[in-house]
Design a protein around this motif. Sequence first.
Motif, PDB file in Angstrom:
ATOM      1  N   THR A 250      48.287  33.949 -17.858  1.00 50.17           N
ATOM      2  CA  THR A 250      47.973  35.253 -18.439  1.00 50.17           C
ATOM      3  C   THR A 250      46.596  35.694 -17.973  1.00 50.17           C
ATOM      4  N   ASN A 251      46.343  36.986 -18.102  1.00 50.61           N
ATOM      5  CA  ASN A 251      45.037  37.537 -17.726  1.00 50.61           C
ATOM      6  C   ASN A 251      44.177  37.830 -18.944  1.00 50.61           C
ATOM      7  N   LYS A 252      44.535  37.214 -20.058  1.00 52.95           N
ATOM      8  CA  LYS A 252      43.775  37.432 -21.279  1.00 52.95           C
ATOM      9  C   LYS A 252      42.377  36.841 -21.128  1.00 52.95           C
ATOM     10  N   PRO A 253      41.385  37.462 -21.786  1.00 57.20           N
ATOM     11  CA  PRO A 253      40.024  36.939 -21.685  1.00 57.20           C
ATOM     12  C   PRO A 253      39.910  35.554 -22.304  1.00 57.20           C
ATOM     13  N   THR A 254      38.950  34.804 -21.823  1.00 56.67           N
ATOM     14  CA  THR A 254      38.720  33.467 -22.340  1.00 56.67           C
ATOM     15  C   THR A 254      38.384  33.511 -23.835  1.00 56.67           C
ATOM     16  N   HIS A 255      38.940  32.589 -24.581  1.00 62.74           N
ATOM     17  CA  HIS A 255      38.696  32.533 -26.022  1.00 62.74           C
ATOM     18  C   HIS A 255      37.219  32.304 -26.326  1.00 62.74           C
ATOM     19  N   SER A 256      36.696  33.081 -27.253  1.00 67.58           N
ATOM     20  CA  SER A 256      35.330  32.892 -27.733  1.00 67.58           C
ATOM     21  C   SER A 256      35.381  32.309 -29.132  1.00 67.58           C
ATOM     22  N   PRO A 257      34.704  31.203 -29.385  1.00 61.40           N
ATOM     23  CA  PRO A 257      34.782  30.566 -30.701  1.00 61.40           C
ATOM     24  C   PRO A 257      34.182  31.454 -31.795  1.00 61.40           C
ATOM     25  N   ARG A 258      34.759  31.364 -32.979  1.00 63.85           N
ATOM     26  CA  ARG A 258      34.236  32.085 -34.136  1.00 63.85           C
ATOM     27  C   ARG A 258      33.184  31.262 -34.873  1.00 63.85           C
ATOM     28  N   TYR A 259      33.189  29.966 -34.622  1.00 61.69           N
ATOM     29  CA  TYR A 259      32.240  29.073 -35.295  1.00 61.69           C
ATOM     30  C   TYR A 259      32.119  27.794 -34.473  1.00 61.69           C
ATOM     31  N   HIS A 260      31.123  27.019 -34.796  1.00 61.58           N
ATOM     32  CA  HIS A 260      30.954  25.694 -34.194  1.00 61.58           C
ATOM     33  C   HIS A 260      30.899  24.674 -35.325  1.00 61.58           C
ATOM     34  N   ALA A 356      38.463  20.386 -47.007  1.00 68.09           N
ATOM     35  CA  ALA A 356      37.968  21.336 -47.995  1.00 68.09           C
ATOM     36  C   ALA A 356      36.532  21.743 -47.686  1.00 68.09           C
ATOM     37  N   ALA A 357      35.708  20.768 -47.282  1.00 70.57           N
ATOM     38  CA  ALA A 357      34.320  21.074 -46.921  1.00 70.57           C
ATOM     39  C   ALA A 357      34.264  22.012 -45.725  1.00 70.57           C
ATOM     40  N   VAL A 358      35.119  21.759 -44.727  1.00 65.42           N
ATOM     41  CA  VAL A 358      35.162  22.626 -43.552  1.00 65.42           C
ATOM     42  C   VAL A 358      35.592  24.030 -43.944  1.00 65.42           C
ATOM     43  N   LEU A 359      36.582  24.122 -44.804  1.00 68.54           N
ATOM     44  CA  LEU A 359      37.084  25.430 -45.241  1.00 68.54           C
ATOM     45  C   LEU A 359      36.005  26.220 -45.969  1.00 68.54           C
ATOM     46  N   MET A 360      35.133  25.522 -46.696  1.00 64.60           N
ATOM     47  CA  MET A 360      34.045  26.186 -47.415  1.00 64.60           C
ATOM     48  C   MET A 360      32.830  26.448 -46.525  1.00 64.60           C
ATOM     49  N   GLY A 361      32.916  26.020 -45.272  1.00 67.46           N
ATOM     50  CA  GLY A 361      31.837  26.312 -44.346  1.00 67.46           C
ATOM     51  C   GLY A 361      30.768  25.256 -44.254  1.00 67.46           C
ATOM     52  N   ILE A 362      30.970  24.115 -44.909  1.00 63.37           N
ATOM     53  CA  ILE A 362      29.993  23.038 -44.840  1.00 63.37           C
ATOM     54  C   ILE A 362      30.070  22.378 -43.464  1.00 63.37           C
ATOM     55  N   GLY A 363      28.925  22.302 -42.793  1.00 65.10           N
ATOM     56  CA  GLY A 363      28.899  21.728 -41.456  1.00 65.10           C
ATOM     57  C   GLY A 363      29.393  22.676 -40.381  1.00 65.10           C
ATOM     58  N   ILE A 364      29.585  23.945 -40.757  1.00 68.09           N
ATOM     59  CA  ILE A 364      30.092  24.963 -39.828  1.00 68.09           C
ATOM     60  C   ILE A 364      28.986  25.976 -39.537  1.00 68.09           C
ATOM     61  N   THR A 365      28.794  26.303 -38.279  1.00 69.47           N
ATOM     62  CA  THR A 365      27.827  27.328 -37.889  1.00 69.47           C
ATOM     63  C   THR A 365      28.565  28.540 -37.344  1.00 69.47           C
ATOM     64  N   PRO A 366      28.538  29.675 -38.059  1.00 71.38           N
ATOM     65  CA  PRO A 366      29.239  30.870 -37.563  1.00 71.38           C
ATOM     66  C   PRO A 366      28.623  31.353 -36.251  1.00 71.38           C
ATOM     67  N   VAL A 367      29.459  31.936 -35.407  1.00 70.00           N
ATOM     68  CA  VAL A 367      29.007  32.499 -34.141  1.00 70.00           C
ATOM     69  C   VAL A 367      28.845  34.000 -34.316  1.00 70.00           C
ATOM     70  N   ASP A 368      27.691  34.503 -33.950  1.00 67.33           N
ATOM     71  CA  ASP A 368      27.429  35.937 -34.022  1.00 67.33           C
ATOM     72  C   ASP A 368      28.256  36.642 -32.944  1.00 67.33           C
ATOM     73  N   ARG A 369      29.197  37.472 -33.383  1.00 64.15           N
ATOM     74  CA  ARG A 369      30.093  38.129 -32.427  1.00 64.15           C
ATOM     75  C   ARG A 369      29.337  39.063 -31.477  1.00 64.15           C
ATOM     76  N   ARG A 370      28.196  39.594 -31.928  1.00 62.36           N
ATOM     77  CA  ARG A 370      27.418  40.466 -31.063  1.00 62.36           C
ATOM     78  C   ARG A 370      26.802  39.692 -29.928  1.00 62.36           C
ATOM     79  N   ASP A 371      26.416  38.409 -30.211  1.00 63.68           N
ATOM     80  CA  ASP A 371      25.848  37.576 -29.159  1.00 63.68           C
ATOM     81  C   ASP A 371      26.917  37.223 -28.129  1.00 63.68           C
ATOM     82  N   VAL A 372      28.155  36.978 -28.633  1.00 66.16           N
ATOM     83  CA  VAL A 372      29.250  36.627 -27.737  1.00 66.16           C
ATOM     84  C   VAL A 372      29.569  37.789 -26.817  1.00 66.16           C
ATOM     85  N   GLN A 373      29.620  39.029 -27.394  1.00 66.65           N
ATOM     86  CA  GLN A 373      29.944  40.205 -26.602  1.00 66.65           C
ATOM     87  C   GLN A 373      28.856  40.519 -25.581  1.00 66.65           C
ATOM     88  N   ALA A 374      27.588  40.235 -25.981  1.00 68.50           N
ATOM     89  CA  ALA A 374      26.477  40.496 -25.069  1.00 68.50           C
ATOM     90  C   ALA A 374      26.518  39.547 -23.888  1.00 68.50           C
TER      91      ALA A 374
END
Length: 374
Positions: A250-260, A356-374
């Motif tokens: 496919t020619n779809k763009p490469t996946h950008s993570p929403r979090y780490h 459950a901890a992962v679902l609540m965001g513990i140990g998760i770093t959100p990715v700024d979508r504006r940084d990804v687009q830039a």
Amino acid sequence: MNELTFPIIFMVAIVMVEALIIARQKRVSFSWQDVVFNLNSGHIMLWLFRGLELFCYGFVVTHFSFGLTDSWPTWLVWLFTLIAWDLGFYWLHRLHHRYRLLWAVHVVHHQGEHFNLSLGVRNSWYSSLTSIPFFLLLALMGVPLTVFMTISVLHYTIQFFNHSGLIPRFKWLESWMVTPHHHRVHHIKTGGYANRNFGGSFIIWGKLFGTFSESPETPYQYGIGGEVATENPLIDSNRPFLRILGVKKTNKPTHSPRYHIGKMGLVGGTLLLFALVIGYVYRYGYGFNGTTLEQVGLFILLAAGTVALSGLSSGYGWGKWSWFTVASLMLLLIIIAGWLTPFWLVVGALLWLHSAAVLMGIGITPVDRRDVQA
């Protein structure tokens, strides 16, 4: 602990020890995400098909053996199997690089871009299936199943250690045995080196059949060119076959993570899932005798867990929810099936708490979508 679970526990422990040493030394390229996928790539599906391989071998040696080895002394049967098994593996491995259908199975192993022990367990779901025709010749000759299994474990152990990123050179051994020095040549990305050094344990086959090569003196990288691995075992084990059937890229763009997810959280989840795989092996062995609904349910959840973990590692939105769903169903199955021993309850509960901890965001770093687009 039984004879099946100990090698798996030993393998995981050694992989993690080496990974920690390499990560600390920082002398070679290394990625925890890569280690996680390598451990997660096909352990439960591969176990199923390994059981099928042994079932087929046992059936043939019982019903269709020519009994050629029946009159041999025991030591000769073992020596013959030791050599013949490795010769069969050499040709199995070499043909996997020549024919597209076999390469579709083997390519997953070569997509790894970091050379360490975890690469030794990076495999397609279907690796054991393609081994069946090559080793049935030993069954037809009459080599007992117990001898075949023992020799197989010995050779696979040697191959596992031949992926080490830490074992130094042993020049006195390299003239007749495959060593990490030899095998890393086979994983070099360019220069046609992937079609050299096919041997599993004995390097003499490569020298005899003209496929041996020393390591190049120029810098090199590991892996293969072409389509990048998704690090999702469901996709990576099956996409090569879709390509054969004509399903194009496919020619779809490469996946950008929403979090780490943090390294500790990712590795911890991997080890908890692998602990349940070990529990499956301990409880059911190769799993072909009196299959129950509980066994099928556990198998499906473990397979689904590998996919969910890949989504978590890649930062997909569905990764957190699928990981939590699998962990919740796993804990429910443990309770309903009555597996109320400390192992199942503790590991199942820790897996659920992790999800459950992962679902609540513990140990998760959100990715700024504006940084990804830039």
